[in-house]
Write a protein that holds these residues in place. Structure first.
Motif, mmCIF file in Angstrom:
data_model
loop_
_atom_site.group_PDB
_atom_site.id
_atom_site.type_symbol
_atom_site.label_atom_id
_atom_site.label_comp_id
_atom_site.label_asym_id
_atom_site.label_seq_id
_atom_site.Cartn_x
_atom_site.Cartn_y
_atom_site.Cartn_z
ATOM 1 N N PRO A 72 -32.958 -38.760 61.983
ATOM 2 C CA PRO A 72 -34.008 -39.371 61.158
ATOM 3 C C PRO A 72 -34.568 -40.595 61.873
ATOM 4 O O PRO A 72 -33.813 -41.354 62.487
ATOM 5 C CB PRO A 72 -33.264 -39.760 59.879
ATOM 6 C CG PRO A 72 -31.834 -39.876 60.265
ATOM 7 C CD PRO A 72 -31.619 -38.938 61.409
ATOM 8 N N LEU A 73 -35.876 -40.757 61.813
ATOM 9 C CA LEU A 73 -36.496 -41.868 62.526
ATOM 10 C C LEU A 73 -36.794 -43.032 61.607
ATOM 11 O O LEU A 73 -36.494 -44.174 61.896
ATOM 12 C CB LEU A 73 -37.787 -41.397 63.198
ATOM 13 C CG LEU A 73 -37.598 -40.362 64.299
ATOM 14 C CD1 LEU A 73 -38.951 -39.935 64.845
ATOM 15 C CD2 LEU A 73 -36.740 -40.924 65.418
ATOM 16 N N GLN A 127 -33.200 -42.873 57.227
ATOM 17 C CA GLN A 127 -31.840 -43.122 57.715
ATOM 18 C C GLN A 127 -30.951 -43.650 56.603
ATOM 19 O O GLN A 127 -29.829 -43.174 56.384
ATOM 20 C CB GLN A 127 -31.882 -44.140 58.856
ATOM 21 C CG GLN A 127 -32.557 -43.611 60.103
ATOM 22 C CD GLN A 127 -32.860 -44.709 61.106
ATOM 23 O OE1 GLN A 127 -32.666 -45.895 60.833
ATOM 24 N NE2 GLN A 127 -33.373 -44.332 62.269
ATOM 25 N N LEU A 128 -31.486 -44.643 55.850
ATOM 26 C CA LEU A 128 -30.673 -45.244 54.801
ATOM 27 C C LEU A 128 -30.415 -44.249 53.672
ATOM 28 O O LEU A 128 -29.337 -44.211 53.089
ATOM 29 C CB LEU A 128 -31.373 -46.491 54.254
ATOM 30 C CG LEU A 128 -31.408 -47.662 55.224
ATOM 31 C CD1 LEU A 128 -32.320 -48.757 54.720
ATOM 32 C CD2 LEU A 128 -30.005 -48.216 55.412
ATOM 33 N N LEU A 129 -31.443 -43.451 53.396
ATOM 34 C CA LEU A 129 -31.306 -42.467 52.323
ATOM 35 C C LEU A 129 -30.180 -41.490 52.656
ATOM 36 O O LEU A 129 -29.338 -41.179 51.820
ATOM 37 C CB LEU A 129 -32.625 -41.722 52.162
ATOM 38 C CG LEU A 129 -32.801 -40.870 50.911
ATOM 39 C CD1 LEU A 129 -32.764 -41.741 49.675
ATOM 40 C CD2 LEU A 129 -34.113 -40.111 50.967
ATOM 41 N N ILE A 130 -30.156 -41.031 53.875
ATOM 42 C CA ILE A 130 -29.132 -40.062 54.258
ATOM 43 C C ILE A 130 -27.760 -40.715 54.236
ATOM 44 O O ILE A 130 -26.779 -40.109 53.790
ATOM 45 C CB ILE A 130 -29.460 -39.462 55.647
ATOM 46 C CG1 ILE A 130 -30.692 -38.581 55.525
ATOM 47 C CG2 ILE A 130 -28.281 -38.676 56.197
ATOM 48 C CD1 ILE A 130 -31.223 -38.055 56.825
ATOM 49 N N SER A 131 -27.691 -41.988 54.646
ATOM 50 C CA SER A 131 -26.363 -42.614 54.674
ATOM 51 C C SER A 131 -25.901 -42.994 53.273
ATOM 52 O O SER A 131 -24.744 -43.353 53.088
ATOM 53 C CB SER A 131 -26.368 -43.845 55.581
ATOM 54 O OG SER A 131 -27.144 -44.854 54.999
ATOM 55 N N ALA A 132 -26.790 -42.913 52.297
ATOM 56 C CA ALA A 132 -26.382 -43.240 50.923
ATOM 57 C C ALA A 132 -25.774 -42.050 50.207
ATOM 58 O O ALA A 132 -25.198 -42.193 49.134
ATOM 59 C CB ALA A 132 -27.585 -43.757 50.134
ATOM 60 N N TRP A 164 -43.852 -48.690 62.112
ATOM 61 C CA TRP A 164 -44.334 -49.401 63.296
ATOM 62 C C TRP A 164 -43.289 -49.473 64.398
ATOM 63 O O TRP A 164 -43.585 -49.803 65.525
ATOM 64 C CB TRP A 164 -44.793 -50.818 62.924
ATOM 65 C CG TRP A 164 -46.051 -50.850 62.107
ATOM 66 C CD1 TRP A 164 -46.226 -51.458 60.913
ATOM 67 C CD2 TRP A 164 -47.318 -50.279 62.440
ATOM 68 N NE1 TRP A 164 -47.506 -51.304 60.455
ATOM 69 C CE2 TRP A 164 -48.203 -50.577 61.376
ATOM 70 C CE3 TRP A 164 -47.808 -49.531 63.533
ATOM 71 C CZ2 TRP A 164 -49.535 -50.151 61.361
ATOM 72 C CZ3 TRP A 164 -49.125 -49.112 63.513
ATOM 73 C CH2 TRP A 164 -49.964 -49.423 62.437
ATOM 74 N N LEU A 165 -42.023 -49.215 64.048
ATOM 75 C CA LEU A 165 -40.979 -49.266 65.076
ATOM 76 C C LEU A 165 -41.260 -48.277 66.207
ATOM 77 O O LEU A 165 -40.800 -48.450 67.325
ATOM 78 C CB LEU A 165 -39.626 -48.927 64.469
ATOM 79 C CG LEU A 165 -38.955 -49.962 63.566
ATOM 80 C CD1 LEU A 165 -37.700 -49.368 62.966
ATOM 81 C CD2 LEU A 165 -38.633 -51.208 64.358
ATOM 82 N N TYR A 166 -41.973 -47.246 65.873
ATOM 83 C CA TYR A 166 -42.162 -46.168 66.857
ATOM 84 C C TYR A 166 -43.531 -46.217 67.520
ATOM 85 O O TYR A 166 -43.964 -45.245 68.105
ATOM 86 C CB TYR A 166 -41.928 -44.812 66.184
ATOM 87 C CG TYR A 166 -40.542 -44.739 65.614
ATOM 88 C CD1 TYR A 166 -39.467 -44.407 66.422
ATOM 89 C CD2 TYR A 166 -40.308 -45.080 64.292
ATOM 90 C CE1 TYR A 166 -38.181 -44.394 65.909
ATOM 91 C CE2 TYR A 166 -39.030 -45.076 63.771
ATOM 92 C CZ TYR A 166 -37.971 -44.729 64.598
ATOM 93 O OH TYR A 166 -36.715 -44.730 64.095
ATOM 94 N N GLU A 167 -44.193 -47.364 67.379
ATOM 95 C CA GLU A 167 -45.546 -47.453 67.898
ATOM 96 C C GLU A 167 -45.578 -47.397 69.412
ATOM 97 O O GLU A 167 -46.450 -46.792 69.998
ATOM 98 C CB GLU A 167 -46.186 -48.745 67.415
ATOM 99 C CG GLU A 167 -47.685 -48.738 67.529
ATOM 100 C CD GLU A 167 -48.240 -50.090 67.144
ATOM 101 O OE1 GLU A 167 -49.446 -50.154 66.909
ATOM 102 O OE2 GLU A 167 -47.475 -51.067 67.077
ATOM 103 N N ALA A 168 -44.576 -48.010 70.000
ATOM 104 C CA ALA A 168 -44.577 -48.134 71.462
ATOM 105 C C ALA A 168 -44.630 -46.779 72.141
ATOM 106 O O ALA A 168 -45.181 -46.638 73.222
ATOM 107 C CB ALA A 168 -43.344 -48.906 71.903
#
Lengths: 430, 311, 467
Positions: C393-394, C399-404, C462-466
């Motif tokens: 998951p990106l 990510q948090l949803l899956i880890s919950a 936006w983390l994946y903008e680069a």
């Protein structure tokens, strides 16, 4: 901590002419929770798990059975021995001191300090017209746990303990989100420092991200205060997260209990197996046991093992009745074996254990059919003898055996005849 | 910061209630009319002289024909500047210069007082009985249901007539009669509200908390039963005025010296065929207007407590 | 994977798409403020795929389903957006409406728009796009038998197919059936074989009836043959025949029929009876035992799982192109859920429809979906093939949803701090930034756009903008 024996709860059906007609929500359930232990009670809706929880703290009065509360281990051992040996006097003597069912209403009120409950729906479990401080204080004041002034201080502390700000005390429930409400319900339940907490589907109404918060809160409280908990839920993963021991309920009966790891990882009872295989797990594709049909009607439950009509490995004495066999036979004769028997066969039942196939005297063929059909249709296993009389085939069925809790070598108990000591289990089924 | 924000949210509930109510234009109109009636009643009670009303408790001032000899043999006058709703006669035929407006103003005070008395007492008694019997249940509940059935099986107007004849035909006795008729309605209503409230989980939670029956009834059930009962009260005030006027109209109060809308309309009914229409239209219209206003207002209040209307 | 080849979002709808949702906004105007349920949803549902929509309550996933069906309540408005189905924009919003609705809610104008959208949907809803609701009782009428409701659904939307079925049986001769059976006995693709046979002998309408018998695996072959033989040469009264033929030719029930009471009654009786037949076939093919008995029952007599299967049958009845399932298993128990999931997996191979499955339970979606889209605060934050989104998951929310999600191993779960945002006053920028552990300045200000990561994974972060 708390132990229940032969607990039953029958709800009378309104409008029924005879009082014998009732919904057997819980039938002969035994349960034990040790000090500081978290025990899970899993089952599908209508399996009676919530009723058990309510009976344990006498929100409902059980129809039958015994509940011993806050009993020292030594006394409990003695009680069980006396019960097993049918020493009525000794049993009564211990029960008089610890029985929840024999408690007077004054005793009960003080016992309420020691046990409380958290309900599923945080929206209806808080009175919309009360401030949170009043909601949390209620058990403290009603059980005379402390004075009004102390209760006010303590309710602020409790708010903090469950992760809510103190200024929430003047709020009303509708101003809170579902997760926050459930925190308030937990604060209320632990306000009198109870030794036992019944959690009735505490996270079922919540989203996963909130569920995780609540689960962690419960785990934290359990570790800090050492509260015994009974976690009632249909969500097996929630039990896996919190509980040490698991009871599995189906149609008002306990089917299996044991240590969490053993029950969840390696279920023994056919129902538990099917249940575990039905749980969808992310990133795993597993072979499923799809149960046929639906859970039974508890007004008129299946005899002997209540799971037998859906059981993929049910065998001869599991509780088949002539009617159940007749239904399956008709289905087979009209469908798969139409080529063999054609039109004109008719199945009639005579009493509980006998049925007649009119229109064929070919006992051999029927015998073959009964021998072949043991995958999807299990009921034919119960056929004990096939005879011919008056041009019709007569089938006689085995006498059913009521299953009990049978211990397994690895220390759990399973209510399935496959585990009956005198029967070699694998021989019953290929 | 969060505190402030949330505090604002709390006041919003009241504001929202007001907004829901005032969004219903007809309810606001009802409220305005109702307030006019209440204002009238208060002024007549506190300072009758302020609006020129004398002897608020009787239709004909004492010794009227002696103090007002000019009224003798005076026919009722049509509406005019001096008498906006005209005049009417009363008692001895020909004593025709009683101002209709003044009579109506007196009558509103009496009708409103009686109606509030009947409804509030009836609601209080009925609701308490209903809640208690529904909460205790079993035999008590069954007995209560059958008793109310008796009341519902007799047409209420006939029952009221019978009761007022038994008690004696005075205004106060008629009010008692109406209370006797009215409480079963509230008992049933209170019962049905209790039955639904009783099923809520928070009642179970209260039991688990060790609260006794009395505590549960008064702390949990009553606060949730009262708001809908209040709305029902607001609707019933209008109905009771109508029934009371009906009873007076058909002459249950024999000594017709009490200024009451129904009694006034009754007098007017005798005069209307002679062309004095205003003597019946004005009191009759006042009854209608009041019932209508109260009903509209009640509808608005019902919106306020209805969660669906709130959103 | 077979998909992901045709297009990325932003360009025109391609033929491979069953349904395209573009920049869809939906708001609910309430006394407590404007509730922004959808804030620019972009989604394409490809033909034949199962697309799962996951998200927590209040994220707008149900609203999206209802918007596609044009089943939103009166206080809903569409400030902008398109729902493209069959190359047509179902919304087709007038431009000035778009611009105005944002600042002032005009109930009258809004109702006009809603009615127009709903009317445009009228011919599509229930026929080409159908929906299965969480609570099956909401879509079943409690006072009508199950069989009648299924029959009626076909009768209303596609009476001609029923007429063809009746006529095919009258035209088929007793000699044709053994021939058909012989073909079936040897054919590898039974469906194609039957279709070919029907076309050749002018027996269109008989295919379903033959196949529904032929494909049953719990019945002996001789019984099947008998049943298929019995299909042929059915008698029908000449009057009825005329009427049914007219319906078959017209493709629908001609208006003049409804004007003549006798005609309308005859056509209704004949075709509804046929509808029952079709309903029985359908229920049997969905693996419902004793279909005959179930058809005569009323919804309250059925168990929850059975009801849900009946609702699925109704959704399938007119061979829709898109089936929206809103929490199809949330009201049932795990063992019944397993039955329903197996059923969904089975029907997706036998029908050509695309499925939009909405659920709060990622594990359920993982089971049935080809792709999964994650929604948060009225936007789709990530969409990717199922195994990809679960394994890698990106988006921080995903990510948090899956880890919950608690697992059977009892691994530690992590809640997401904070609460779901108030949809009346969404945070500026990325709606997730107040709860996001990775938020930086840009997230506080600008709403992230969908950034493609690989060919088939889109993430609005936006983390994946680069990259």
């Amino acid at each position: 901590m708390i132990a229940a024996y032969g607990l039953s709860k029958f709800f009378p059906i309104r409008g029924a002419l005879r009082s014998t007609i009732s919904l057997k929500a819980v039938d002969d359930v035994g349960l034990k929770i040790q000090n500081e232990q978290v025990v899970g009670l899993v089952g599908e809706s209508g399996s009676g798990k919530s009723t058990v929880g309510r009976c344990l703290i006498r929100l409902l009065n059980p129809t039958d059975g015994e509940i011993l509360f806050d009993i020292p281990d030594s006394e409990l051992v003695e009680y069980e021995r006396a019960r097993a040996d049918v020493e009525t006097k000794r049993v009564d003597a211990i029960a008089d001191r610890f029985s929840l069912l024999r408690a007077s209403s004054a005793e009960l009120q003080s016992l309420r300090r020691l046990a409380n409950i958290v309900f599923q729906d945080p929206y209806s479990s808080l009175n919309p017209r009360m401030r949170l401080a009043d909601i949390i204080s209620e058990p403290m004041l009603s059980t005379r746990f402390c004075s009004r002034a102390e209760a006010a201080i303590r309710s602020r502390e409790l708010l903090r303990e469950v992760g809510l700000p103190e200024f929430f005390e003047d709020r009303y429930p509708h101003e809170l989100s579902g997760g926050q409400r459930q925190r308030v319900a937990i604060a209320r339940a632990i306000s009198t420092n109870p030794k036992l907490l019944i959690l009735d589907e505490p996270t079922s109404a919540l989203d996963v991200s909130v569920q995780a918060q609540i689960l962690n809160l419960l785990r934290g409280l359990q570790e800090k205060h050492g509260i015994s908990m009974l976690l009632i839920t249909h969500n097996i993963a929630v039990v896996a997260y919190l509980a040490e021991y698991v009871y599995v309920m189906y149609a008002g009966k306990i089917m299996e209990w044991g240590e969490k790891q053993k029950v969840l990882r390696d279920p023994q009872h056919p129902y538990t197996k099917a249940l575990m295989s039905s749980v969808p797990v992310i990133g795993e594709t597993m072979t499923r046991t799809i149960l046929r049909g639906d859970p039974p009607n508890l007004v008129n439950p299946p005899i002997a093992c209540r799971f037998h009509p859906r059981c993929p490995v049910a065998f001869d004495v599991c509780g088949w009745t002539a009617e159940e066999v007749a239904e399956d036979l008709e289905y087979l004769l009209g469908g798969k074996y139409y080529g063999t028997f054609g039109d004109g066969v008719r199945v009639t039942t005579e009493g509980e254990r006998t049925l007649t196939i009119q229109g064929t005297a070919d006992a051999q063929r029927i015998r073959e059919l009964a021998g072949l059909e043991n995958q999807e249709v299990r009921s034919l296993k119960s056929v004990q003898a096939i005879d011919v009389s008056d041009g019709a085939t007569v089938l006689r069925l085995y006498e059913p055996v009521e299953p009990e809790m049978y211990p397994t070598p690895d220390g759990r108990q399973v209510k399935c005849l496959l585990f009956r000591p005198e029967v070699s289990a694998p021989a019953a089924d290929s | 910061m969060e505190t402030i924000k949330e505090e604002k949210g709390r006041f919003d509930e009241w504001k929202l209630s007001a907004r829901v109510f005032f969004a219903n234009r007809t309810a606001v109109a009802g409220l305005v009319i109702f307030l006019l009636f209440v204002g009238d009643a208060i002024i007549v009670e506190v300072a009758p002289g302020l609006v020129g009303v004398q002897y608020p408790d009787s239709v004909v001032p004492p010794l009227f024909s002696i103090t007002h000899p000019e009224c003798v043999n005076q026919a009722p006058e049509p509406p005019s500047f001096d008498h906006p709703f005209g005049t009417t006669e009363y008692g001895v035929p020909g004593e025709g210069c009683l101002d209709v407006l003044q009579l109506v103003m007196k009558a509103i005070r009496i009708d409103l007082a009686i109606s509030l008395f009947v409804v509030l007492v009836g609601a209080a008694v009925g609701t308490v009985i209903g809640v208690v019997s529904a909460y205790i249940g079993r035999l008590l509940d069954e007995a209560m249901m059958r008793i109310t059935d008796v009341f519902f099986s007799v047409p209420f107007l006939i029952l009221a007539l019978a009761l007022s004849f038994v008690l004696g035909r005075t205004v106060l006795n008629m009010a008692y009669a109406l209370i006797i008729i009215w409480w079963p309605l509230y008992a049933r209503y209170g019962r049905s509200l209790t039955l639904s409230t009783k099923e809520a989980t928070y009642i179970e939670a209260a039991k688990a908390a060790g609260s006794g029956r009395l505590k549960i009834m008064f702390k949990h059930i009553f606060p949730n039963v009262v708001p809908p009962v209040l709305v029902q009260i607001s609707l019933d005030v209008g109905t009771v005025v109508g029934i009371f006027a009906t009873l007076a109209f058909i002459g249950v109060i024999p000594n017709a010296l009490v200024p009451e809308l129904g009694a006034l309309a009754n007098i007017g009914l005798n005069l209307a065929p002679l062309g004095y229409w205003w003597t019946v239209i004005v009191p009759g219209g006042t009854i209608t207007l009041f019932s209508l206003a109260v009903n509209l207002m009640g509808d608005g209040l019902r919106d306020v407590i209805d969660p669906r209307r709130r959103s | 994977m077979a998909f992901g080849t045709s297009s990325t979002r932003g360009d025109g709808a391609s033929v491979a798409d069953a349904l395209v949702i573009r920049d869809l906004h939906v708001q609910f105007h309430t006394r407590r403020g404007v509730y922004k349920a959808l804030n620019g949803v972009n989604l394409r549902l490809r033909r034949g795929e199962v697309l799962g929509i996951a998200g927590e309550s209040g994220c707008g996933k149900t609203t999206m389903g209802l918007a596609v069906m044009a089943l939103l309540p009166r206080n809903a408005s569409f400030p902008q957006g398109q729902i493209i189905f069959d190359n047509k924009d179902l919304m087709n919003l007038p431009r000035e409406y778009w611009e105005r609705v944002g600042d002032r809610f005009n109930p009258k104008q809004n109702e006009r728009i809603l009615r127009r959208v709903s009317k445009a949907m009228g011919r599509i809803r229930g026929v080409r796009i159908s929906m299965v609701f969480q609570e099956p009782m909401t879509s079943l009428n409690p006072v009508l038998s199950v069989g009648f409701q299924i029959a009626e659904a076909i009768y209303v939307h596609d009476p001609a197919s029923l007429a063809h079925r009746v006529l095919a049986r009258t035209r088929a001769t007793a000699s044709q059936m053994p021939e058909l059976l012989a073909i079936l006995g040897t054919a590898r693709d039974d469906e194609a074989a039957v279709k070919e046979f029907a076309a050749k002998h002018d027996l269109l309408g008989i295919e379903d009836q033959v196949l529904s018998v032929w494909r049953r695996d719990d019945v002996h072959i001789s019984r099947k043959e008998k049943a298929i033989r019995l299909l042929a040469g059915q008698q029908i009264r000449p009057v009825e025949r005329n009427i049914v033929e007219t319906v078959a030719r017209a493709g629908s029930i001609p208006p003049r029929f409804s004007r003549v009471p006798v005609l309308s009654r005859v056509v209704r009786r004949v075709l509804l009876k046929e509808g029952y037949r079709k309903a029985r076939e359908l229920l049997t093919s969905l693996g419902i035992p004793h279909a005959e008995r179930v058809l005569k029952m009323y919804p309250h007599e059925l168990s929850g799982g059975m009801r849900q299967r009946v609702v699925i049958a109704i959704a399938l009845v007119n061979n829709p192109e898109v089936i929206i399932m809103d929490e199809p298993t949330s009201a049932v128990d795990v063992t019944v859920q397993a039955q329903i999931l197996e059923l969904v997996k089975r029907i997706r191979t036998s029908v050509s429809a695309a499925f939009l499955v909405i659920s709060h339970d990622l594990a359920v979606l993982a089971e049935v979906s080809d792709r999964i889209a994650i929604m948060y605060a009225g936007r789709i934050v990530e969409v990717a093939p199922t195994d990809k989104i679960l394994r890698n998951p990106l988006h921080p929310y995903t990510q948090l949803l899956i880890s919950a999600i608690p697992t059977l191993e009892g691994k530690p779960v992590e809640g997401i701090k904070g609460e779901v945002p108030d949809m009346r006053a969404l945070p500026a920028g990325c709606a997730f930034h107040p709860r996001c552990p990775f938020a930086f300045e840009k997230c506080l200000e600008i709403i992230p756009i969908d950034l493609p990561h690989d060919r088939d994974q889109l993430v609005a972060c936006w983390l994946y903008e680069a990259k």
